[in-house]
Design a protein around this motif. Structure first.
Motif, PDB file in Angstrom:
ATOM      1  N   GLN A   1       7.529   3.458  -6.299  1.00  0.00           N
ATOM      2  CA  GLN A   1       6.060   3.395  -6.296  1.00  0.00           C
ATOM      3  C   GLN A   1       5.523   3.454  -4.878  1.00  0.00           C
ATOM      4  O   GLN A   1       4.528   4.114  -4.606  1.00  0.00           O
ATOM      5  CB  GLN A   1       5.584   2.110  -6.970  1.00  0.00           C
TER       6      GLN A   1
ATOM      7  N   VAL B   1      -6.294  11.733   6.668  1.00  0.00           N
ATOM      8  CA  VAL B   1      -7.108  10.644   6.127  1.00  0.00           C
ATOM      9  C   VAL B   1      -8.082  10.159   7.178  1.00  0.00           C
ATOM     10  O   VAL B   1      -7.689   9.954   8.315  1.00  0.00           O
ATOM     11  CB  VAL B   1      -6.228   9.464   5.682  1.00  0.00           C
TER      12      VAL B   1
ATOM     13  N   MET C   1      -1.661 -11.658  -1.900  1.00  0.00           N
ATOM     14  CA  MET C   1      -1.588 -11.867  -0.450  1.00  0.00           C
ATOM     15  C   MET C   1      -2.725 -11.153   0.271  1.00  0.00           C
ATOM     16  O   MET C   1      -3.117 -10.055  -0.093  1.00  0.00           O
ATOM     17  CB  MET C   1      -0.239 -11.388   0.085  1.00  0.00           C
TER      18      MET C   1
ATOM     19  N   PHE D   1      -3.954 -10.128   4.300  1.00  0.00           N
ATOM     20  CA  PHE D   1      -3.315  -9.943   5.601  1.00  0.00           C
ATOM     21  C   PHE D   1      -4.313 -10.008   6.747  1.00  0.00           C
ATOM     22  O   PHE D   1      -5.475  -9.668   6.591  1.00  0.00           O
ATOM     23  CB  PHE D   1      -2.621  -8.585   5.647  1.00  0.00           C
TER      24      PHE D   1
ATOM     25  N   ASN E   1      -4.538  -8.049   9.384  1.00  0.00           N
ATOM     26  CA  ASN E   1      -5.133  -6.745   9.686  1.00  0.00           C
ATOM     27  C   ASN E   1      -5.469  -5.980   8.418  1.00  0.00           C
ATOM     28  O   ASN E   1      -5.436  -4.762   8.390  1.00  0.00           O
ATOM     29  CB  ASN E   1      -4.216  -5.949  10.599  1.00  0.00           C
TER      30      ASN E   1
ATOM     31  N   GLY F   1      -4.463  -4.531   5.937  1.00  0.00           N
ATOM     32  CA  GLY F   1      -3.430  -3.786   5.200  1.00  0.00           C
ATOM     33  C   GLY F   1      -3.989  -2.986   4.035  1.00  0.00           C
ATOM     34  O   GLY F   1      -3.353  -2.854   3.006  1.00  0.00           O
ATOM     35  N   LEU F   2      -5.199  -2.440   4.214  1.00  0.00           N
ATOM     36  CA  LEU F   2      -5.769  -1.621   3.135  1.00  0.00           C
ATOM     37  C   LEU F   2      -5.151  -0.230   3.169  1.00  0.00           C
ATOM     38  O   LEU F   2      -4.646   0.214   4.192  1.00  0.00           O
ATOM     39  CB  LEU F   2      -7.288  -1.519   3.297  1.00  0.00           C
ATOM     40  N   PHE F   3      -5.182   0.452   2.024  1.00  0.00           N
ATOM     41  CA  PHE F   3      -4.628   1.799   1.961  1.00  0.00           C
ATOM     42  C   PHE F   3      -5.708   2.794   2.364  1.00  0.00           C
ATOM     43  O   PHE F   3      -6.695   2.963   1.635  1.00  0.00           O
ATOM     44  CB  PHE F   3      -4.134   2.093   0.549  1.00  0.00           C
ATOM     45  N   PRO F   4      -5.549   3.464   3.515  1.00  0.00           N
ATOM     46  CA  PRO F   4      -6.634   4.301   4.014  1.00  0.00           C
ATOM     47  C   PRO F   4      -6.931   5.513   3.127  1.00  0.00           C
ATOM     48  O   PRO F   4      -8.016   6.065   3.186  1.00  0.00           O
ATOM     49  CB  PRO F   4      -6.132   4.762   5.392  1.00  0.00           C
ATOM     50  N   HIS F   5      -5.951   5.902   2.292  1.00  0.00           N
ATOM     51  CA  HIS F   5      -6.162   7.108   1.486  1.00  0.00           C
ATOM     52  C   HIS F   5      -6.761   6.788   0.121  1.00  0.00           C
ATOM     53  O   HIS F   5      -6.957   7.675  -0.682  1.00  0.00           O
ATOM     54  CB  HIS F   5      -4.843   7.852   1.308  1.00  0.00           C
TER      55      HIS F   5
ATOM     56  N   TYR G   1      -4.967  -1.621  -6.899  1.00  0.00           N
ATOM     57  CA  TYR G   1      -3.585  -1.207  -6.625  1.00  0.00           C
ATOM     58  C   TYR G   1      -2.538  -2.091  -7.311  1.00  0.00           C
ATOM     59  O   TYR G   1      -1.597  -1.604  -7.926  1.00  0.00           O
ATOM     60  CB  TYR G   1      -3.323  -1.197  -5.110  1.00  0.00           C
TER      61      TYR G   1
ATOM     62  N   GLU H   1      -2.428  -1.173 -10.757  1.00  0.00           N
ATOM     63  CA  GLU H   1      -1.943   0.194 -10.932  1.00  0.00           C
ATOM     64  C   GLU H   1      -0.415   0.216 -10.983  1.00  0.00           C
ATOM     65  O   GLU H   1       0.179   0.864 -11.849  1.00  0.00           O
ATOM     66  CB  GLU H   1      -2.442   1.060  -9.771  1.00  0.00           C
ATOM     67  N   ILE H   2       0.227  -0.518 -10.066  1.00  0.00           N
ATOM     68  CA  ILE H   2       1.694  -0.485 -10.043  1.00  0.00           C
ATOM     69  C   ILE H   2       2.286  -1.273 -11.209  1.00  0.00           C
ATOM     70  O   ILE H   2       3.468  -1.145 -11.496  1.00  0.00           O
ATOM     71  CB  ILE H   2       2.260  -1.006  -8.704  1.00  0.00           C
ATOM     72  N   GLN H   3       1.449  -2.070 -11.886  1.00  0.00           N
ATOM     73  CA  GLN H   3       1.942  -2.711 -13.111  1.00  0.00           C
ATOM     74  C   GLN H   3       1.655  -1.839 -14.325  1.00  0.00           C
ATOM     75  O   GLN H   3       1.825  -2.253 -15.465  1.00  0.00           O
ATOM     76  CB  GLN H   3       1.269  -4.069 -13.310  1.00  0.00           C
TER      77      GLN H   3
ATOM     78  N   LYS I   1     -12.137   2.882   6.068  1.00  0.00           N
ATOM     79  CA  LYS I   1     -12.594   3.101   7.453  1.00  0.00           C
ATOM     80  C   LYS I   1     -14.118   3.149   7.557  1.00  0.00           C
ATOM     81  O   LYS I   1     -14.656   3.081   8.652  1.00  0.00           O
ATOM     82  CB  LYS I   1     -11.969   4.371   8.021  1.00  0.00           C
TER      83      LYS I   1
ATOM     84  N   ARG J   1      -8.623  -7.484  -3.550  1.00  0.00           N
ATOM     85  CA  ARG J   1      -7.372  -6.896  -4.025  1.00  0.00           C
ATOM     86  C   ARG J   1      -6.406  -7.995  -4.472  1.00  0.00           C
ATOM     87  O   ARG J   1      -5.717  -7.863  -5.482  1.00  0.00           O
ATOM     88  CB  ARG J   1      -6.745  -6.056  -2.901  1.00  0.00           C
ATOM     89  N   ALA J   2      -6.395  -9.089  -3.710  1.00  0.00           N
ATOM     90  CA  ALA J   2      -5.519 -10.191  -4.089  1.00  0.00           C
ATOM     91  C   ALA J   2      -6.035 -10.899  -5.341  1.00  0.00           C
ATOM     92  O   ALA J   2      -5.258 -11.355  -6.169  1.00  0.00           O
ATOM     93  CB  ALA J   2      -5.388 -11.174  -2.937  1.00  0.00           C
TER      94      ALA J   2
END
Lengths: 278, 399
Positions: free
Chosen positions: A195, A278, B109, B111, B113, B115-119, B128, B131-133, B162, B176-177
């Motif tokens: 994943q 991105v 969790m 963080f 900084n 730790g977001l997904f920029p894309h 997210y 989604e992975i579940q 951004k 997200r957490a």
């Protein structure tokens, strides 16, 4: 300095003639059939499209990916290719480049992914890539001819070997340079490694991978002339015959054709790289 | 059973893990071990118990091992020895599959900084974990939208990280957490990258969310003021060891060693002490059922010119001055009509800092009121002495 004799030449020849060819002849034959089918298919498709329509389509794509200037340049470039009557050769070269690039990506990107995931794989892959890129190109023309005969297929093989390293390296780099805090976040939420690869690492590596693809295309084009020495048809053979007949004009005609293709392909893939960033 | 129970948790970085562990058992210091074996001690035999719904803060300066410790809790870093029991099962010994399952279901969790997904856009970032579940698209977007509302970012679902400010990005991190609806939130210096004003807002909001959702929170910070403000209990770390665990008052009043007291020295007490800790019982207190005559006598006995008034259940009514009481008696009026009711009131858990202004402005002492009941009063003097004396004052007010 010859303290002992190293019969590398005989060994290599014996290895290829008495072992590799008899044992794997069928295998190489299979590859040969598939590749020649691909190259012929792409070439005839490209030639099937009327030149005017093709030029227009590429110009539109160039406009979309890069901007108006490239679109104008593409039109002018194709006008030149038509005017000096090298359309068929250009399309043949383009199809060898496209097939080699696609093969490079299909092999190179997975190897790049593996070496990013596993340090040992990377340790093995890195010197192999160095070897592939520094070995003078002419040397693998010989086994390519031995194993695949003359023509478009050995050209695709030699071109692929020469052009694949950037695809591997940039995929590896792209995945490894995903910031560690993003990796950590993805882990902390319970991603499996698959994943993480599919949803985080690869998407974020796409711009870098695209830069690798751009380099692969450029290297593939730069092989056009060399590959013509083993009978690859296309622009390279025009240049080669210009060299052997000391015909400067003929050499320039073919050479400029390669330049036109190179600039269009380079700017278009660069535009694509920027769009994926991105 | 504690929600999180950490027993003798140790992390040694470097080649010589075994030698390092041996030397730790012998009680050698971090520096000695580094010199002798080349191994770096990250966390040294830490033990903590965190109860369900508790807000637990680990405070330490950089290099104290606090960030390593929180990563050992969800095993982003493999522990060298010791155990981390989450709801009774040891995460350090879990199979990969169970570990992933535990991270998904129990451990959120946040963080430093972000730790977001920029894309991914905000909605997909927040979704997210679901989604992975492999939660169906509509269900996970629904849940993600709800937690985006919870952190006050409604309307930004389609933006990209951004495009947001730092404070907003950290709200996304929090959302997200929260979207995973885990019992436990791990927060690694979650507010340290934010500027002071936004940080204060986020702290207040986090406390609000904690009240509403009842999460168990393990919060890491290098800022003692933040630790004292947020934590039900605080552990102070130094060189990988936990040097003291306790409530804010424990740590302020009885620092375990010089290191802690050095820290505590510069703390702004007005932010830590609460109204209930400096208030005192009013000298005189009457019930409205007593008449003006009774009130006057009580004031004379105590030698004061005003008196706090409660009804027979103890609910705060107002303040009666001696002048009003005398007039009331002469005219035979009802006591309720002459009470001064616009007295400044406050809750028992208000920090002292928020009361200083009111204490200066108001003519009468501040009433500490909880659910209508008068608990005590705070005069200007008690605020000042609370700031100076702290603990001693608290003891006096309890007697």
């Amino acid at each position: 300095m010859n303290y002992f004799t190293l019969p590398l030449e005989e060994w290599t020849n014996t290895f290829i003639n008495e072992w590799l060819l008899p044992v794997f002849g069928g295998f190489f034959n299979g590859i040969s059939i598939v590749l020649s089918w691909l190259v012929d298919g792409v070439t005839s498709t490209l030639l099937f499209i009327p030149p005017e329509l093709f030029a227009l389509l590429i110009a539109l794509l160039a406009w979309k990916l890069s901007g108006r200037n490239l679109a104008i340049f593409a039109l002018a470039g194709f006008l030149y290719i038509g005017a000096v009557d090298i359309w068929i050769e250009s399309m043949t070269t383009l199809s060898i480049v496209l097939v080699s690039t696609v093969v490079s990506i299909f092999i190179g990107v997975p190897i790049g992914i593996l070496s990013a995931m596993n340090g040992r794989v990377e340790q093995a892959v890195r010197p192999t890539l160095d070897f592939m890129q520094t070995l003078p190109v002419f040397i693998y023309l010989i086994p390519a001819v031995l194993l695949f005969g003359l023509g478009g297929v050995p050209a695709v093989i030699a071109t692929t070997i020469f052009a694949m390293p950037p695809a591997v390296r940039m995929t590896n780099l792209g995945i490894r340079q995903v910031p560690s805090d993003i990796i950590e976040a993805s882990q902390a939420f319970g991603s499996t490694s698959k994943q993480m690869l599919m949803k985080v690492q690869l998407p974020l590596a796409v711009p870098t991978i695209m830069a690798g693809v751009n380099q692969t295309i450029m290297l593939a084009l730069s092989m056009a002339v060399v590959a013509s020495m083993i009978g690859a048809p296309g622009l390279g053979s025009i240049v080669l015959s210009g060299i052997s007949n000391v015909n400067v004009g003929q050499g320039l005609v073919g050479g400029l054709g390669i330049v036109v293709l190179a600039i269009i392909l380079d700017r278009m893939t660069q535009g694509l790289t920027k769009k994926t960033a991105v | 059973m504690s929600k999180i129970q950490i027993n003798g948790l140790t992390k040694i970085f470097g080649q010589n893990e075994k030698a390092g562990i041996e030397q730790l058992r012998q009680g050698k210091s971090k520096d000695e071990i580094l010199r002798d074996t080349g191994a770096t001690v990250g966390v040294n035999q830490a033990s903590i118990e965190i109860e369900e719904g508790e807000f637990f803060v680990i405070m330490g300066l950089s290099g104290s091992g606090k960030s390593t410790l929180i990563r050992l809790v969800n095993r982003l870093i493999e522990p060298t020895s010791g155990e981390v029991m989450i709801d009774g099962s040891d995460i350090a010994k879990m199979s990969k599959q169970n570990l992933i399952e535990t991270r998904r279901k129990k451990l959120g969790m946040v963080f430093q900084n972000f730790g977001l997904f920029p894309h991914k856009n905000i909605l997909d970032n927040v979704a997210y974990g679901l989604e992975i579940q492999e939660v169906p698209l509509e269900e996970r977007q629904e849940k993600a939208r709800r937690s985006i509302v919870d952190v006050g970012l409604a309307g930004y679902e389609q933006s990209y990280p951004k495009e947001l400010s730092g404070g907003m990005q950290q709200r996304v991190g929090l959302a997200r957490a929260l979207a995973n609806d885990t019992d436990i939130l791990l927060m690694d210096e979650a507010f340290s990258a934010l500027d002071p004003l936004i940080r204060k807002d986020m702290q207040d909001e986090l406390l609000g969310l904690q009240n509403k959702l009842g999460k168990t929170i393990l919060f890491i910070t290098h800022d003692l003021d933040e630790a004292l403000k947020l934590g039900d209990r605080i552990a102070i770390m130094k060189d990988g060891e936990i040097v003291q665990t306790g409530t804010s008052e424990d740590i302020l009043a009885t620092p375990a060693n010089d290191y802690v007291s050095e820290f505590v020295k510069n703390v702004d007490r007005s932010k830590v002490l609460e109204a209930s800790q400096v208030m005192r019982k009013p000298e005189v207190l009457i019930s409205t059922k007593d008449g003006p005559r009774m009130a006057i006598r009580k004031m004379e006995e105590a030698g004061v010119s005003s008196i706090f008034v409660v009804d027979k259940e103890g609910r705060f009514q107002g303040v009666l001055t001696i002048d009003d009481a005398i007039q009331c008696q002469e005219k035979g009026a009802v006591l309720e009509n002459v009470l001064i009711t616009n007295i400044y009131q406050t809750a028992p858990d208000t920090p002292l800092a928020d009361l200083i202004g009111a204490a200066v402005d108001t003519k009468y002492p501040i009433a500490v009121v909880k659910e209508g009941m008068l608990l005590g009063i705070i005069s200007r003097v008690s605020i000042l002495s609370g700031l100076v004396l702290g603990k001693e004052q608290e003891e006096v007010s309890n007697t």
